[in-house]
Each structure stands twice: as C-alpha cells, then as structure tokens.
Design a protein around this motif. Sequence first.
Motif, PDB file in Angstrom:
ATOM      1  N   ALA A  51       0.883  -1.137   0.145  1.00  0.00           N
ATOM      2  CA  ALA A  51       0.082   0.079   0.021  1.00  0.00           C
ATOM      3  C   ALA A  51       0.846   1.127  -0.016  1.00  0.00           C
ATOM      4  O   ALA A  51       0.260   2.251  -0.822  1.00  0.00           O
ATOM      5  CB  ALA A  51      -0.966  -0.111   1.022  1.00  0.00           C
ATOM      6  N   PRO A  52       2.055   1.430   0.675  1.00  0.00           N
ATOM      7  CA  PRO A  52       2.703   2.741   0.596  1.00  0.00           C
ATOM      8  C   PRO A  52       3.086   3.064  -0.625  1.00  0.00           C
ATOM      9  O   PRO A  52       3.432   4.146  -0.979  1.00  0.00           O
ATOM     10  CB  PRO A  52       4.039   2.371   1.507  1.00  0.00           C
ATOM     11  N   VAL A  53       3.407   1.915  -1.731  1.00  0.00           N
ATOM     12  CA  VAL A  53       3.543   2.688  -3.114  1.00  0.00           C
ATOM     13  C   VAL A  53       2.631   3.183  -3.778  1.00  0.00           C
ATOM     14  O   VAL A  53       2.779   4.570  -4.240  1.00  0.00           O
ATOM     15  CB  VAL A  53       4.055   1.302  -3.882  1.00  0.00           C
ATOM     16  N   ASP A  87      -6.786 -12.758  -0.884  1.00  0.00           N
ATOM     17  CA  ASP A  87      -7.983 -12.512  -0.153  1.00  0.00           C
ATOM     18  C   ASP A  87      -8.526 -11.213  -0.505  1.00  0.00           C
ATOM     19  O   ASP A  87      -7.784 -10.132  -0.390  1.00  0.00           O
ATOM     20  CB  ASP A  87      -7.853 -12.597   1.278  1.00  0.00           C
ATOM     21  N   ALA A  88      -9.807 -10.906  -0.835  1.00  0.00           N
ATOM     22  CA  ALA A  88     -10.332  -9.740  -1.230  1.00  0.00           C
ATOM     23  C   ALA A  88     -10.322  -8.970  -0.048  1.00  0.00           C
ATOM     24  O   ALA A  88     -10.448  -7.631  -0.237  1.00  0.00           O
ATOM     25  CB  ALA A  88     -11.548  -9.670  -1.983  1.00  0.00           C
ATOM     26  N   ASN A  89     -10.511  -9.442   1.209  1.00  0.00           N
ATOM     27  CA  ASN A  89     -10.404  -8.647   2.395  1.00  0.00           C
ATOM     28  C   ASN A  89      -8.990  -8.321   2.905  1.00  0.00           C
ATOM     29  O   ASN A  89      -8.406  -9.177   3.286  1.00  0.00           O
ATOM     30  CB  ASN A  89     -11.373  -9.332   3.281  1.00  0.00           C
ATOM     31  N   GLY A  93      -3.872  -7.525   7.695  1.00  0.00           N
ATOM     32  CA  GLY A  93      -2.611  -7.019   8.172  1.00  0.00           C
ATOM     33  C   GLY A  93      -1.755  -5.920   7.369  1.00  0.00           C
ATOM     34  O   GLY A  93      -2.471  -4.987   6.636  1.00  0.00           O
ATOM     35  N   PHE A  94      -0.619  -6.446   6.817  1.00  0.00           N
ATOM     36  CA  PHE A  94       0.199  -5.750   5.703  1.00  0.00           C
ATOM     37  C   PHE A  94      -0.263  -6.016   4.316  1.00  0.00           C
ATOM     38  O   PHE A  94       0.206  -5.333   3.571  1.00  0.00           O
ATOM     39  CB  PHE A  94       1.852  -5.996   5.860  1.00  0.00           C
ATOM     40  N   THR A  95      -1.069  -7.044   4.137  1.00  0.00           N
ATOM     41  CA  THR A  95      -1.267  -7.701   3.069  1.00  0.00           C
ATOM     42  C   THR A  95      -2.590  -7.111   2.287  1.00  0.00           C
ATOM     43  O   THR A  95      -3.872  -7.102   2.820  1.00  0.00           O
ATOM     44  CB  THR A  95      -1.539  -9.199   3.140  1.00  0.00           C
ATOM     45  N   SER A  96      -2.579  -6.293   1.264  1.00  0.00           N
ATOM     46  CA  SER A  96      -3.691  -5.967   0.467  1.00  0.00           C
ATOM     47  C   SER A  96      -3.422  -5.799  -0.923  1.00  0.00           C
ATOM     48  O   SER A  96      -2.506  -6.062  -1.410  1.00  0.00           O
ATOM     49  CB  SER A  96      -4.075  -4.728   0.927  1.00  0.00           C
ATOM     50  N   ARG A  97      -4.501  -5.832  -1.667  1.00  0.00           N
ATOM     51  CA  ARG A  97      -4.325  -5.700  -3.284  1.00  0.00           C
ATOM     52  C   ARG A  97      -4.998  -4.454  -3.912  1.00  0.00           C
ATOM     53  O   ARG A  97      -5.600  -3.887  -3.304  1.00  0.00           O
ATOM     54  CB  ARG A  97      -4.633  -7.037  -3.903  1.00  0.00           C
ATOM     55  N   LEU A 141      -2.360 -13.277  -7.669  1.00  0.00           N
ATOM     56  CA  LEU A 141      -2.524 -12.850  -6.366  1.00  0.00           C
ATOM     57  C   LEU A 141      -3.152 -13.872  -5.645  1.00  0.00           C
ATOM     58  O   LEU A 141      -2.873 -14.493  -4.512  1.00  0.00           O
ATOM     59  CB  LEU A 141      -3.246 -11.745  -6.300  1.00  0.00           C
ATOM     60  N   ARG A 142      -4.209 -14.814  -6.435  1.00  0.00           N
ATOM     61  CA  ARG A 142      -4.967 -15.625  -5.821  1.00  0.00           C
ATOM     62  C   ARG A 142      -4.031 -17.008  -5.704  1.00  0.00           C
ATOM     63  O   ARG A 142      -4.590 -17.848  -4.659  1.00  0.00           O
ATOM     64  CB  ARG A 142      -6.109 -16.167  -6.599  1.00  0.00           C
ATOM     65  N   ARG A 143      -3.066 -16.828  -6.054  1.00  0.00           N
ATOM     66  CA  ARG A 143      -1.928 -18.297  -5.847  1.00  0.00           C
ATOM     67  C   ARG A 143      -0.795 -17.994  -4.943  1.00  0.00           C
ATOM     68  O   ARG A 143      -0.124 -18.844  -4.698  1.00  0.00           O
ATOM     69  CB  ARG A 143      -1.570 -18.827  -7.280  1.00  0.00           C
TER      70      ARG A 143
END
Length: 397
Positions: free
Chosen positions: A95-97, A337-339, A342-346, A365-367
């Motif tokens: 997310a910071p990018v 995960d679409a939700n 933590g640090f992980t988002s898309r 991403l799904r893999r």
Amino acid sequence: MSVLVFNKPFTQQEPISPEAIAEAARVLESGRLHRYNTVDGEDGDTALWESEYAAYQGAKYCLATTSGGTAMQIALRAAGVQSGDAVLTNAFTLAPVPGAIAAVGAVPVFVETTADLTIDLADLEAKIKSSTARVLLLSHMRGHLADMDALCALLEERSVVLIEDCAHTMGAEWNGIKSGNYGKVACFSTQTYKHLNSGEGGLLTTDDPDIMANAVILSGSYMLFEKHLARPDMAAFEAPRFENPNCSSRMDNLRAAILRPQLPHLDRNIGRWNRRYQILEAKLRSAANAAVPHRPQQELYVGSSFQFLVPDWTDEICRSFVEACKKRGVELKWFGDANPVGFTSRFDSWKYAPEQSLPGTIAILRRIMDLRVPLSFTEEDCDTIGTIIVEELGRIA
C-alpha cells in the motif's frame, strides 16, 4: 505419531547490536536528536549516515527520510510529478507505493504482474501507449527484480522516467549493478522488517543534482541545506529553496545513529538471508503442487522473504491451507484475499485509485503464499518450516 510444530514468531528480528545501542545512547545523552541540532564544527549523525549510505550504494547524493513512503513521495515531487499526473506502478505491491502516488495528488496506473512476481513488460508497454504517464514507480516487490536491461531499454525508448522502490532489494544487484542505480531516483526503507532496522525510516539516492536539491528542500531543510554532506553544490539550491514546500520528512539523528553501525554488516547478512531462502526453495521445489518463482542468473537477490504459488485453488482451500500451517506455527500470508489482512492488501482494495481491470494479476494474487524469513531463524528452523509447508501441501492435495 507426533506432529512437527514450529514455535518461533515470524515478526521477531535480531536484536539491535550493542554498538548501535551505544550510539543511540550517545545521541540521547546529548539531547540533540533533531536533524540539524549540532554544535559548531560537528556533522550530525543524519548527515554522516547519508554520506555513508551514498558510498555504499555508489550514488552521488543521498537523503535520509522518516520512512520509505515519504522517500517515495519526495522522489515523485522532486522528479516533477504534479497533481493529476498519471504514474505507472506494479499492481502487485504494498500500500505505501500507490499511497505515495496518491499523496502527491497523482493517479496510479497499475501494470500487470508475471508468475515470477515481476512487472509485466508487455503490459507496461501497452500502458505507456494508452496513458499519459511518463513516470514509472517500480516496486521490486518482495525482492524480485525484473529484467532491468529490457525494462530500461523500453523506458528510454518511450521517454519514461524510472523511480525505483528498493524497500525489498537493498544490496541486491542485476548484472552486477546495484538495485536502485538503474533509475533516476531510488527509494529504500529501514522499517523494522527490512534489511536495516531503525523501526521506521527511509532513504533516497540519485546522481541528479537538481532532483536532490529539490528533495533536500522538500524534506524540511529550512535554509540549512549546507549542513548536508551527500548533497550537490550550493548553487543547485538557488531556485529550489523558493519553489518547494517544507514537508518535515528528514530522518532524525537518533535513528541515523542506530543505522550507521548496521551498514557494514549488510552484505554478510544478505548471504545469511540467502542461505535460509535456498533451504526453503529446495524444500518447496520438491513439492508437486507448488511453484517457486524463477530467479534469473543475472539477479543477486536478498532472500528476506519467501514466496511460492499454489495451484488454482478455491478461496476456501487457500484459507484452509493457511490456517493449517498456522496451527503448526508457520505464518503464511495469502495475497488472494479480497479482504485486506494485516500488511497484505491488493490493488482493487485501494479505492482512492481509479478502478482498473487486471485479470492476470488477480489470477497470480490468488495463488501467492508469502512468508517472512527473519535472521532470528536458524537454517535448521527454515528446514523445519519447509517440511511443515510441504506436508500441508501434500495433505491438501
């Protein structure tokens, strides 16, 4: 039969060295923590740190910042990005990018990702043609370097400026050239989970005197830029000092003092990370239903994290696999995960960016399964972690 379980936390870094603690105590005892709080004839720790990191990186100029995110924001502004401009970046990033792009009022244009977790050069070329973007903020996400020769040739042909986000590639190389020395500007992070640890912090390097003069003013130098050591000649500051806002984003002396003793150990630690990475790689390459991204010969990587791709499972199976590993002490992150967790988002959860269709990246991403490899783990620990993951992959299969 007993079940193998791992029992160390994945967020535990090695302790700060006694040498770095002593340097921090020295600054604390002085009371002079602010970046410009020095006595006559004294060079502050922040200025010394910038000079030392510039020498390590092989760059002319360096600016230490409060975070990797602020380094990217300053780099974008200093390179001439203005509000409303389109800026290209990887769809697979953290997310910071895109946050840095949005923070300067610009608009992220996401580029597809390959199965080797690098930027898709064919889609990059298409996005350059179809957008007005003339800057690429390239995230070397999770330490995977694209073919930098091919990428730079494409950008040069299309007159696109490269800014490198090297948060995961400090000390890495492509064809013997350090990551960060391909672009017009490079940005690094010294956040706790990166390769040098100041809790939070960042760096910006460049060989361009105008960009560095702008960056120094933006970082909050007031009219004290002469106190910087890794800066261009004073003449470069004549115009920028009146044209840039003060964003108060330069690193303080305390964090710089903690970082300076760590730098001489970085290359040795890269070797330590890579031995751990290679143990995990050997384990996972033996698993029938996992794919490990290819690491080209030209790449000297920093294996501080490890990724592998699972088959095209349903979301339910992916969550079940992550939970099964967690019960055995292995903490995996799943980017599918679409939700956000933590640090992980898309990219499709960053609603401040225009909605964009990237089916290739969604499929990747799904893999993706991801795990940290802190140096607090021994090589034997990594063997245990790999064994547990392979066993759970087999059980799911």
